[in-house]
Motif scaffolding. Structure first.
Motif, PDB file in Angstrom:
ATOM      1  N   PHE A  40     -77.318  43.462  -3.974  1.00 42.74           N
ATOM      2  CA  PHE A  40     -76.875  44.654  -3.242  1.00 42.74           C
ATOM      3  C   PHE A  40     -76.039  44.217  -2.058  1.00 42.74           C
ATOM      4  CE2 PHE A  40     -80.999  43.449  -1.550  1.00 42.74           C
ATOM      5  CZ  PHE A  40     -80.879  43.591  -0.181  1.00 42.74           C
ATOM      6  N   GLN A  41     -75.451  45.193  -1.417  1.00 37.78           N
ATOM      7  CA  GLN A  41     -74.569  44.917  -0.304  1.00 37.78           C
ATOM      8  C   GLN A  41     -75.013  45.710   0.921  1.00 37.78           C
ATOM      9  OE1 GLN A  41     -70.539  44.994  -1.475  1.00 37.78           O
ATOM     10  NE2 GLN A  41     -69.752  44.506   0.544  1.00 37.78           N
ATOM     11  N   LEU A  42     -74.994  45.035   2.078  1.00 36.52           N
ATOM     12  CA  LEU A  42     -75.252  45.660   3.379  1.00 36.52           C
ATOM     13  C   LEU A  42     -74.001  45.445   4.209  1.00 36.52           C
ATOM     14  CD1 LEU A  42     -78.816  44.400   4.350  1.00 36.52           C
ATOM     15  CD2 LEU A  42     -78.164  46.742   3.888  1.00 36.52           C
ATOM     16  N   GLY A  43     -73.219  46.493   4.409  1.00 39.22           N
ATOM     17  CA  GLY A  43     -71.959  46.316   5.124  1.00 39.22           C
ATOM     18  C   GLY A  43     -71.107  45.296   4.403  1.00 39.22           C
ATOM     19  N   SER A  44     -70.737  44.224   5.095  1.00 42.38           N
ATOM     20  CA  SER A  44     -69.904  43.185   4.468  1.00 42.38           C
ATOM     21  C   SER A  44     -70.729  42.050   3.873  1.00 42.38           C
ATOM     22  CB  SER A  44     -68.928  42.622   5.506  1.00 42.38           C
ATOM     23  OG  SER A  44     -69.642  42.037   6.570  1.00 42.38           O
ATOM     24  N   LEU A  45     -72.059  42.144   3.956  1.00 39.18           N
ATOM     25  CA  LEU A  45     -72.923  41.094   3.411  1.00 39.18           C
ATOM     26  C   LEU A  45     -73.259  41.368   1.957  1.00 39.18           C
ATOM     27  CD1 LEU A  45     -75.550  40.747   6.277  1.00 39.18           C
ATOM     28  CD2 LEU A  45     -73.519  39.369   5.920  1.00 39.18           C
TER      29      LEU A  45
ATOM     30  N   GLU B  72     -78.240  38.503  -2.767  1.00 36.72           N
ATOM     31  CA  GLU B  72     -78.668  38.209  -4.137  1.00 36.72           C
ATOM     32  C   GLU B  72     -80.148  37.822  -4.092  1.00 36.72           C
ATOM     33  OE1 GLU B  72     -77.057  38.546  -6.901  1.00 36.72           O
ATOM     34  OE2 GLU B  72     -74.933  38.620  -6.359  1.00 36.72           O
ATOM     35  N   PRO B  73     -81.069  38.812  -4.172  1.00 41.41           N
ATOM     36  CA  PRO B  73     -82.498  38.520  -4.014  1.00 41.41           C
ATOM     37  C   PRO B  73     -83.053  37.524  -5.027  1.00 41.41           C
ATOM     38  CG  PRO B  73     -82.099  40.864  -3.859  1.00 41.41           C
ATOM     39  CD  PRO B  73     -80.821  40.241  -4.313  1.00 41.41           C
ATOM     40  N   ASP B  74     -82.649  37.643  -6.288  1.00 43.75           N
ATOM     41  CA  ASP B  74     -83.193  36.738  -7.304  1.00 43.75           C
ATOM     42  C   ASP B  74     -82.782  35.287  -7.065  1.00 43.75           C
ATOM     43  OD1 ASP B  74     -84.493  38.809  -8.492  1.00 43.75           O
ATOM     44  OD2 ASP B  74     -83.046  39.087 -10.117  1.00 43.75           O
ATOM     45  N   LEU B  75     -81.644  35.089  -6.384  1.00 43.33           N
ATOM     46  CA  LEU B  75     -81.176  33.737  -6.076  1.00 43.33           C
ATOM     47  C   LEU B  75     -81.616  33.288  -4.684  1.00 43.33           C
ATOM     48  CD1 LEU B  75     -77.503  34.046  -7.396  1.00 43.33           C
ATOM     49  CD2 LEU B  75     -79.487  33.087  -8.579  1.00 43.33           C
ATOM     50  N   GLY B  76     -82.113  34.236  -3.878  1.00 46.33           N
ATOM     51  CA  GLY B  76     -82.512  33.908  -2.507  1.00 46.33           C
ATOM     52  C   GLY B  76     -81.327  33.588  -1.627  1.00 46.33           C
ATOM     53  N   VAL B  77     -80.199  34.266  -1.889  1.00 47.95           N
ATOM     54  CA  VAL B  77     -78.952  33.930  -1.201  1.00 47.95           C
ATOM     55  C   VAL B  77     -78.386  35.146  -0.478  1.00 47.95           C
ATOM     56  CG1 VAL B  77     -76.531  33.266  -1.613  1.00 47.95           C
ATOM     57  CG2 VAL B  77     -78.357  32.071  -2.793  1.00 47.95           C
ATOM     58  N   VAL B  78     -77.853  34.901   0.707  1.00 43.80           N
ATOM     59  CA  VAL B  78     -77.090  35.898   1.459  1.00 43.80           C
ATOM     60  C   VAL B  78     -75.692  35.332   1.625  1.00 43.80           C
ATOM     61  CG1 VAL B  78     -76.836  37.076   3.673  1.00 43.80           C
ATOM     62  CG2 VAL B  78     -79.111  36.738   2.711  1.00 43.80           C
ATOM     63  N   ILE B  79     -74.675  36.109   1.240  1.00 43.01           N
ATOM     64  CA  ILE B  79     -73.293  35.669   1.381  1.00 43.01           C
ATOM     65  C   ILE B  79     -72.690  36.403   2.573  1.00 43.01           C
ATOM     66  CG2 ILE B  79     -71.027  35.507   0.297  1.00 43.01           C
ATOM     67  CD1 ILE B  79     -72.535  35.574  -2.420  1.00 43.01           C
ATOM     68  N   ARG B  80     -72.339  35.615   3.600  1.00 42.44           N
ATOM     69  CA  ARG B  80     -71.782  36.174   4.836  1.00 42.44           C
ATOM     70  C   ARG B  80     -70.501  35.436   5.167  1.00 42.44           C
ATOM     71  NH1 ARG B  80     -72.963  34.207   9.960  1.00 42.44           N
ATOM     72  NH2 ARG B  80     -74.916  33.306   9.273  1.00 42.44           N
ATOM     73  N   ASN B  81     -69.409  36.186   5.311  1.00 40.63           N
ATOM     74  CA  ASN B  81     -68.091  35.606   5.615  1.00 40.63           C
ATOM     75  C   ASN B  81     -67.710  34.495   4.640  1.00 40.63           C
ATOM     76  OD1 ASN B  81     -67.912  37.278   7.880  1.00 40.63           O
ATOM     77  ND2 ASN B  81     -68.900  35.763   9.188  1.00 40.63           N
ATOM     78  N   GLY B  82     -68.038  34.715   3.371  1.00 44.37           N
ATOM     79  CA  GLY B  82     -67.686  33.746   2.342  1.00 44.37           C
ATOM     80  C   GLY B  82     -68.605  32.542   2.281  1.00 44.37           C
TER      81      GLY B  82
ATOM     82  N   HIS C  20     -81.539  35.775  11.806  1.00 43.53           N
ATOM     83  CA  HIS C  20     -80.781  34.528  11.946  1.00 43.53           C
ATOM     84  C   HIS C  20     -79.791  34.365  10.792  1.00 43.53           C
ATOM     85  CE1 HIS C  20     -79.851  30.415  12.983  1.00 43.53           C
ATOM     86  NE2 HIS C  20     -80.140  30.057  11.741  1.00 43.53           N
ATOM     87  N   VAL C  21     -80.246  34.610   9.579  1.00 46.19           N
ATOM     88  CA  VAL C  21     -79.374  34.449   8.413  1.00 46.19           C
ATOM     89  C   VAL C  21     -78.289  35.529   8.382  1.00 46.19           C
ATOM     90  CG1 VAL C  21     -79.314  34.556   5.889  1.00 46.19           C
ATOM     91  CG2 VAL C  21     -81.075  33.222   7.030  1.00 46.19           C
ATOM     92  N   LEU C  22     -78.634  36.757   8.801  1.00 39.57           N
ATOM     93  CA  LEU C  22     -77.654  37.842   8.795  1.00 39.57           C
ATOM     94  C   LEU C  22     -76.708  37.779   9.990  1.00 39.57           C
ATOM     95  CD1 LEU C  22     -79.818  40.953   7.779  1.00 39.57           C
ATOM     96  CD2 LEU C  22     -78.662  39.314   6.304  1.00 39.57           C
ATOM     97  N   ASP C  23     -76.963  36.876  10.937  1.00 47.12           N
ATOM     98  CA  ASP C  23     -76.230  36.796  12.196  1.00 47.12           C
ATOM     99  C   ASP C  23     -76.338  38.123  12.942  1.00 47.12           C
ATOM    100  OD1 ASP C  23     -74.740  35.535  14.177  1.00 47.12           O
ATOM    101  OD2 ASP C  23     -72.827  36.246  13.357  1.00 47.12           O
ATOM    102  N   ASP C  24     -77.566  38.628  12.994  1.00 53.36           N
ATOM    103  CA  ASP C  24     -77.876  39.883  13.673  1.00 53.36           C
ATOM    104  C   ASP C  24     -78.571  39.537  14.992  1.00 53.36           C
ATOM    105  OD1 ASP C  24     -77.871  42.623  13.844  1.00 53.36           O
ATOM    106  OD2 ASP C  24     -79.732  42.898  12.747  1.00 53.36           O
ATOM    107  N   HIS C  25     -78.447  40.400  15.969  1.00 55.33           N
ATOM    108  CA  HIS C  25     -79.025  40.126  17.277  1.00 55.33           C
ATOM    109  C   HIS C  25     -79.914  41.278  17.702  1.00 55.33           C
ATOM    110  CE1 HIS C  25     -76.323  36.706  17.767  1.00 55.33           C
ATOM    111  NE2 HIS C  25     -75.433  37.468  17.187  1.00 55.33           N
TER     112      HIS C  25
END
Length: 198
Positions: free
Chosen positions: A30-35, A38-48, A101-106
């Motif tokens: 799924f996508q959150l904004g620009s993120l 991939e839950p099954d892979l345990g991956v978050v793709i942020r800024n490529g 931390h992973v989402l670069d959220d504050h």
């Protein structure tokens, strides 16, 4: 449930058993904004870039993302992730911190996860589930993006506001102004030459 390659994520709670179920579509991605998540892979793709998220943190992110912006209490998160709503608050706080931390959220200026004091957490952006014919990541015109510059300014201002720098600067200016006023009155009384005042 799908419209224009987008589908709403849902989470349901069976109140009699206390069992949560997350929409299975979200496990495919799924996508959150620009993120891109991939839950099954345990991956978050942020800024490529690909970032790994621990399984427990991914479960909590999946759960929060499926609540459609509703406030979720720490007890519900504990029940979902650990199967026990009496789990230590520190566990939930640590997992939320890891996700941020992973989402670069504050915490001071959130884009994704908002902390509601004494109530819980809330996802700020809508979740867009991956559909069968979608291409990841979605084109930029389909993403509700937040201007990077605007986000940096918001973060800078909120960090500045939460620091003591503003108070110290204001105190310094007030004390300096008062001293200048005192010197401008006292120095002429003692016939101090102009260069002494400077």
């Amino acid at each position: 449930m799908s419209t224009n390659n987008e589908s709403e994520a849902t989470v349901s709670l069976d109140n009699t058993k206390g069992h949560f179920s997350v929409d299975t579509e979200l496990h495919q991605g799924f996508q959150l904004g620009s993120l891109v998540i991939e839950p099954d892979l345990g991956v978050v793709i942020r800024n490529g870039q690909r970032y790994h998220l621990a399984p427990k943190a991914m479960e909590v992110l999946l759960f929060l993302s499926s609540t459609n912006g509703e406030i979720v209490s720490r007890e519900k998160i504990s029940q979902f992730a650990w199967g026990d709503n009496h789990t230590s608050k520190a566990n939930v706080t640590h997992v939320i911190s890891e996700i941020r931390h992973v989402l670069d959220d504050h915490k001071e200026c959130p884009t994704y996860i908002q902390t509601i004091p004494r109530k819980g957490y809330r996802m700020l952006l809508p979740t867009v589930a991956k559909s069968g014919n979608s291409i990841w990541p979605f084109p930029a015109d389909q993403i509700d993006q937040i201007g990077v510059t605007e986000k940096k300014w918001k973060l800078s201002f909120s960090l500045l506001k939460s620091s003591r720098l503003i108070n110290a600067s204001a105190a310094y200016l007030v004390v300096s102004w008062v001293l200048l006023q005192v010197f401008s009155i006292v120095l002429p009384i003692f016939d101090v030459p102009p260069w002494g005042g400077k």
